[in-house]
Write a protein that holds these residues in place. Structure first.
Motif, PDB file in Angstrom:
ATOM      1  N   SER A 118      -3.468  16.326   6.471  1.00  0.00           N
ATOM      2  CA  SER A 118      -3.461  15.672   5.151  1.00  0.00           C
ATOM      3  C   SER A 118      -4.278  14.600   4.953  1.00  0.00           C
ATOM      4  O   SER A 118      -4.489  14.132   4.014  1.00  0.00           O
ATOM      5  CB  SER A 118      -2.052  15.664   4.735  1.00  0.00           C
ATOM      6  OG  SER A 118      -1.492  14.497   5.411  1.00  0.00           O
ATOM      7  N   GLY A 119      -4.945  13.978   5.959  1.00  0.00           N
ATOM      8  CA  GLY A 119      -5.586  12.783   5.746  1.00  0.00           C
ATOM      9  C   GLY A 119      -4.875  11.436   5.452  1.00  0.00           C
ATOM     10  O   GLY A 119      -5.328  10.578   4.889  1.00  0.00           O
ATOM     11  N   GLY A 120      -3.461  11.546   5.539  1.00  0.00           N
ATOM     12  CA  GLY A 120      -2.727  10.559   5.092  1.00  0.00           C
ATOM     13  C   GLY A 120      -2.100  10.221   3.832  1.00  0.00           C
ATOM     14  O   GLY A 120      -1.595   9.322   3.246  1.00  0.00           O
ATOM     15  N   LEU A 121      -2.627  11.268   2.853  1.00  0.00           N
ATOM     16  CA  LEU A 121      -2.427  11.380   1.500  1.00  0.00           C
ATOM     17  C   LEU A 121      -0.546  11.297   1.195  1.00  0.00           C
ATOM     18  O   LEU A 121      -0.511  10.927   0.306  1.00  0.00           O
ATOM     19  CB  LEU A 121      -2.797  12.617   0.855  1.00  0.00           C
ATOM     20  CG  LEU A 121      -4.386  12.534   0.795  1.00  0.00           C
ATOM     21  CD1 LEU A 121      -4.917  13.878   0.160  1.00  0.00           C
ATOM     22  CD2 LEU A 121      -4.937  11.336   0.248  1.00  0.00           C
ATOM     23  N   TYR A 122       0.096  11.757   2.062  1.00  0.00           N
ATOM     24  CA  TYR A 122       1.635  11.830   1.797  1.00  0.00           C
ATOM     25  C   TYR A 122       1.971  10.230   1.966  1.00  0.00           C
ATOM     26  O   TYR A 122       2.815   9.822   1.272  1.00  0.00           O
ATOM     27  CB  TYR A 122       2.313  12.504   2.967  1.00  0.00           C
ATOM     28  CG  TYR A 122       2.221  14.036   2.761  1.00  0.00           C
ATOM     29  CD1 TYR A 122       2.697  14.710   1.687  1.00  0.00           C
ATOM     30  CD2 TYR A 122       1.459  14.842   3.659  1.00  0.00           C
ATOM     31  CE1 TYR A 122       2.570  16.256   1.430  1.00  0.00           C
ATOM     32  CE2 TYR A 122       1.366  16.132   3.389  1.00  0.00           C
ATOM     33  CZ  TYR A 122       2.023  16.867   2.250  1.00  0.00           C
ATOM     34  OH  TYR A 122       1.609  18.073   2.237  1.00  0.00           O
ATOM     35  N   THR A 136       1.660  -3.580  -9.623  1.00  0.00           N
ATOM     36  CA  THR A 136       0.256  -3.652  -9.237  1.00  0.00           C
ATOM     37  C   THR A 136      -0.439  -2.589 -10.070  1.00  0.00           C
ATOM     38  O   THR A 136       0.228  -1.512 -10.690  1.00  0.00           O
ATOM     39  CB  THR A 136      -0.233  -3.409  -7.837  1.00  0.00           C
ATOM     40  OG1 THR A 136       0.375  -2.356  -7.330  1.00  0.00           O
ATOM     41  CG2 THR A 136       0.633  -4.389  -6.834  1.00  0.00           C
ATOM     42  N   VAL A 137      -1.882  -2.442  -9.727  1.00  0.00           N
ATOM     43  CA  VAL A 137      -2.451  -1.113 -10.435  1.00  0.00           C
ATOM     44  C   VAL A 137      -3.003  -0.497  -9.078  1.00  0.00           C
ATOM     45  O   VAL A 137      -3.855  -0.866  -8.391  1.00  0.00           O
ATOM     46  CB  VAL A 137      -3.613  -1.548 -11.332  1.00  0.00           C
ATOM     47  CG1 VAL A 137      -4.462  -0.406 -11.786  1.00  0.00           C
ATOM     48  CG2 VAL A 137      -2.956  -2.286 -12.521  1.00  0.00           C
ATOM     49  N   THR A 138      -2.646   0.578  -8.742  1.00  0.00           N
ATOM     50  CA  THR A 138      -3.264   1.370  -7.951  1.00  0.00           C
ATOM     51  C   THR A 138      -4.190   2.341  -8.096  1.00  0.00           C
ATOM     52  O   THR A 138      -4.222   2.983  -9.454  1.00  0.00           O
ATOM     53  CB  THR A 138      -1.850   2.442  -7.064  1.00  0.00           C
ATOM     54  OG1 THR A 138      -1.437   3.267  -7.967  1.00  0.00           O
ATOM     55  CG2 THR A 138      -0.810   1.560  -6.648  1.00  0.00           C
ATOM     56  N   LEU A 139      -5.223   2.527  -7.330  1.00  0.00           N
ATOM     57  CA  LEU A 139      -6.339   3.086  -7.666  1.00  0.00           C
ATOM     58  C   LEU A 139      -6.264   4.982  -7.482  1.00  0.00           C
ATOM     59  O   LEU A 139      -5.535   4.967  -6.528  1.00  0.00           O
ATOM     60  CB  LEU A 139      -7.443   2.836  -7.082  1.00  0.00           C
ATOM     61  CG  LEU A 139      -8.437   1.621  -7.501  1.00  0.00           C
ATOM     62  CD1 LEU A 139      -7.716   0.172  -7.896  1.00  0.00           C
ATOM     63  CD2 LEU A 139      -9.773   1.240  -6.865  1.00  0.00           C
ATOM     64  N   ARG A 140      -6.812   5.504  -8.445  1.00  0.00           N
ATOM     65  CA  ARG A 140      -6.438   7.115  -8.292  1.00  0.00           C
ATOM     66  C   ARG A 140      -7.537   7.358  -6.882  1.00  0.00           C
ATOM     67  O   ARG A 140      -6.897   8.231  -6.032  1.00  0.00           O
ATOM     68  CB  ARG A 140      -6.880   7.663  -9.395  1.00  0.00           C
ATOM     69  CG  ARG A 140      -6.894   9.232  -9.231  1.00  0.00           C
ATOM     70  CD  ARG A 140      -7.507   9.965 -10.426  1.00  0.00           C
ATOM     71  NE  ARG A 140      -7.747  11.066 -10.369  1.00  0.00           N
ATOM     72  CZ  ARG A 140      -8.569  11.873  -9.679  1.00  0.00           C
ATOM     73  NH1 ARG A 140      -9.368  11.342  -8.706  1.00  0.00           N
ATOM     74  NH2 ARG A 140      -8.656  13.410  -9.446  1.00  0.00           N
ATOM     75  N   ASN A 141      -8.529   6.953  -6.987  1.00  0.00           N
ATOM     76  CA  ASN A 141      -9.472   7.216  -6.047  1.00  0.00           C
ATOM     77  C   ASN A 141      -9.587   6.536  -4.728  1.00  0.00           C
ATOM     78  O   ASN A 141      -9.275   5.163  -4.810  1.00  0.00           O
ATOM     79  CB  ASN A 141     -11.002   7.314  -6.390  1.00  0.00           C
ATOM     80  CG  ASN A 141     -11.170   8.297  -7.566  1.00  0.00           C
ATOM     81  OD1 ASN A 141     -10.995   7.859  -8.688  1.00  0.00           O
ATOM     82  ND2 ASN A 141     -11.633   9.459  -7.468  1.00  0.00           N
ATOM     83  N   GLY A 142      -9.620   7.101  -3.749  1.00  0.00           N
ATOM     84  CA  GLY A 142      -9.406   6.354  -2.362  1.00  0.00           C
ATOM     85  C   GLY A 142     -10.198   7.335  -1.211  1.00  0.00           C
ATOM     86  O   GLY A 142     -10.987   8.201  -1.630  1.00  0.00           O
ATOM     87  N   VAL A 143      -9.931   6.784  -0.150  1.00  0.00           N
ATOM     88  CA  VAL A 143     -10.751   7.453   0.939  1.00  0.00           C
ATOM     89  C   VAL A 143      -9.662   7.898   2.169  1.00  0.00           C
ATOM     90  O   VAL A 143      -8.608   7.397   2.277  1.00  0.00           O
ATOM     91  CB  VAL A 143     -11.499   6.303   1.794  1.00  0.00           C
ATOM     92  CG1 VAL A 143     -12.073   7.034   3.108  1.00  0.00           C
ATOM     93  CG2 VAL A 143     -12.302   5.685   1.061  1.00  0.00           C
ATOM     94  N   SER A 144      -9.722   9.389   2.128  1.00  0.00           N
ATOM     95  CA  SER A 144      -8.899  10.013   3.009  1.00  0.00           C
ATOM     96  C   SER A 144      -9.556  10.418   4.514  1.00  0.00           C
ATOM     97  O   SER A 144     -10.597  11.210   4.297  1.00  0.00           O
ATOM     98  CB  SER A 144      -8.175  11.131   2.259  1.00  0.00           C
ATOM     99  OG  SER A 144      -7.424  12.002   3.132  1.00  0.00           O
ATOM    100  N   VAL A 145      -9.076  10.166   5.406  1.00  0.00           N
ATOM    101  CA  VAL A 145      -9.952  10.480   6.629  1.00  0.00           C
ATOM    102  C   VAL A 145      -8.942  11.613   7.546  1.00  0.00           C
ATOM    103  O   VAL A 145      -7.799  11.037   7.901  1.00  0.00           O
ATOM    104  CB  VAL A 145      -9.972   9.261   7.423  1.00  0.00           C
ATOM    105  CG1 VAL A 145     -10.673   9.751   8.967  1.00  0.00           C
ATOM    106  CG2 VAL A 145     -10.910   8.160   6.745  1.00  0.00           C
ATOM    107  N   ASN A 146      -9.438  12.768   7.654  1.00  0.00           N
ATOM    108  CA  ASN A 146      -8.700  13.807   8.507  1.00  0.00           C
ATOM    109  C   ASN A 146      -9.254  13.634   9.734  1.00  0.00           C
ATOM    110  O   ASN A 146     -10.361  13.904  10.069  1.00  0.00           O
ATOM    111  CB  ASN A 146      -8.990  15.223   7.788  1.00  0.00           C
ATOM    112  CG  ASN A 146      -8.285  16.151   8.463  1.00  0.00           C
ATOM    113  OD1 ASN A 146      -7.658  15.986   9.827  1.00  0.00           O
ATOM    114  ND2 ASN A 146      -8.381  17.503   7.956  1.00  0.00           N
ATOM    115  N   LEU A 147      -8.306  13.332  10.785  1.00  0.00           N
ATOM    116  CA  LEU A 147      -8.726  12.898  12.055  1.00  0.00           C
ATOM    117  C   LEU A 147      -9.138  14.168  12.788  1.00  0.00           C
ATOM    118  O   LEU A 147      -9.850  14.164  13.869  1.00  0.00           O
ATOM    119  CB  LEU A 147      -7.548  12.261  12.615  1.00  0.00           C
ATOM    120  CG  LEU A 147      -7.318  10.870  11.993  1.00  0.00           C
ATOM    121  CD1 LEU A 147      -5.966  10.354  12.975  1.00  0.00           C
ATOM    122  CD2 LEU A 147      -8.765   9.745  12.377  1.00  0.00           C
ATOM    123  N   LEU A 148      -8.959  15.389  12.210  1.00  0.00           N
ATOM    124  CA  LEU A 148      -9.236  16.579  12.922  1.00  0.00           C
ATOM    125  C   LEU A 148     -10.622  17.039  12.439  1.00  0.00           C
ATOM    126  O   LEU A 148     -11.303  18.106  12.699  1.00  0.00           O
ATOM    127  CB  LEU A 148      -8.252  17.732  12.815  1.00  0.00           C
ATOM    128  CG  LEU A 148      -6.875  17.514  12.969  1.00  0.00           C
ATOM    129  CD1 LEU A 148      -6.188  18.701  12.634  1.00  0.00           C
ATOM    130  CD2 LEU A 148      -7.017  17.434  14.523  1.00  0.00           C
TER     131      LEU A 148
END
Length: 184
Positions: A118-122, A136-148
Motif C-alpha cells: 500500500s505504500g503507507g497510504l493507510y 492543520t491543512v493536510t495536502l491531498r497529494n503526497g509521495v507513496s513509496v512501495n518498498l516492493l
C-alpha cells in the motif's frame, strides 16, 4: 522602490519511525535531496530517533519535549515521513505529535509514506484525522513509496508536485497568520 523579498518557507521534515533497522531515515534523506534545491524552502530534518522522550506523558515538559515542540513552533510547514505498521502509523510519531498543540495550528502538512504493497497510504489516512484535529491543512497529494517496487520516476514527479503545493499553502497560511490571529 525595491520589493521586499519573501523569506524562505521553514519546512520541518519529520521522520516518524524510531525502530532499529527502519527505512525511514533512507526515505527521509531521499526526500531531503529532492527538496534541497528549492531556494524558497529552508529545510530542517527532525528525526524522532534523535529524541529521548519519556515512556509516559509527564506532568511537565522535559527538555527533549521542549526541543521537539520548538521545531514545530518554528516551522511554517511540515512533511511527515511515515511508515505503515499494521495499517497505521508508529506510536513514536503519535507521541511526538501530541506534545505540541497550538504550534501545529494553521500550517500545512504533507506526507511521504512507505510500506509494502500500500505504500503507507493507510497510515496517511489515519494521520489526516489526527492533523485535522490540530487545525492543520493536510495536502491531498503526497509521495507513496512501495518498498516492493523500485520505480523512481513516479516518486520524483509526486515529490515535485507535493513541494509545489506545500509551498503554495505554506506561504498562504503564513500570510494569513500574520494578517490576523487564528480562532480556535
Amino acid at each position: 522602490m525595491r520589493e521586499q523579498e519573501t523569506p524562505p518557507l521553514r519546512v520541518a521534515v519529520i521522520i516518524g519511525s524510531t525502530r532499529q533497522g527502519r527505512v525511514g531515515e533512507e526515505v527521509g534523506h531521499w526526500f531531503m535531496e529532492r527538496a534541497a534545491h528549492r531556494g524558497e524552502l529552508e529545510l530542517a530534518l527532525v528525526d524522532l530517533a534523535d529524541f529521548d522522550f519519556p515512556a509516559r506523558y509527564p506532568d511537565r515538559a522535559t527538555e527533549q519535549i521542549r526541543r521537539f515542540v520548538g521545531h514545530v513552533g518554528r516551522a511554517d510547514a511540515f512533511v511527515i515521513v511515515t511508515p505503515e505498521y499494521n495499517r497505521s502509523f508508529p506510536a513514536s510519531l503519535k507521541q511526538a505529535i501530541d506534545y505540541a498543540y497550538d504550534e501545529w495550528h494553521t500550517k500545512p502538512v504533507a506526507f511521504v509514506s512507505y510500506g509494502h504493497g500500500s505504500g503507507g497510504l493507510y497510515a496517511v489516512e489515519q494521520l489526516r484525522s489526527v492533523f485535522t484535529e490540530l487545525h492543520t491543512v493536510t495536502l491531498r497529494n503526497g509521495v507513496s513509496v512501495n518498498l516492493l517496487d523500485e520505480t523512481l520516476e513516479d516518486r520524483e514527479r509526486a515529490a515535485a508536485l507535493m513541494l509545489d503545493q506545500l509551498g503554495w499553502w505554506g506561504l498562504a497560511l503564513r500570510e494569513a497568520r500574520a494578517a490576523r490571529p487564528y480562532v480556535s
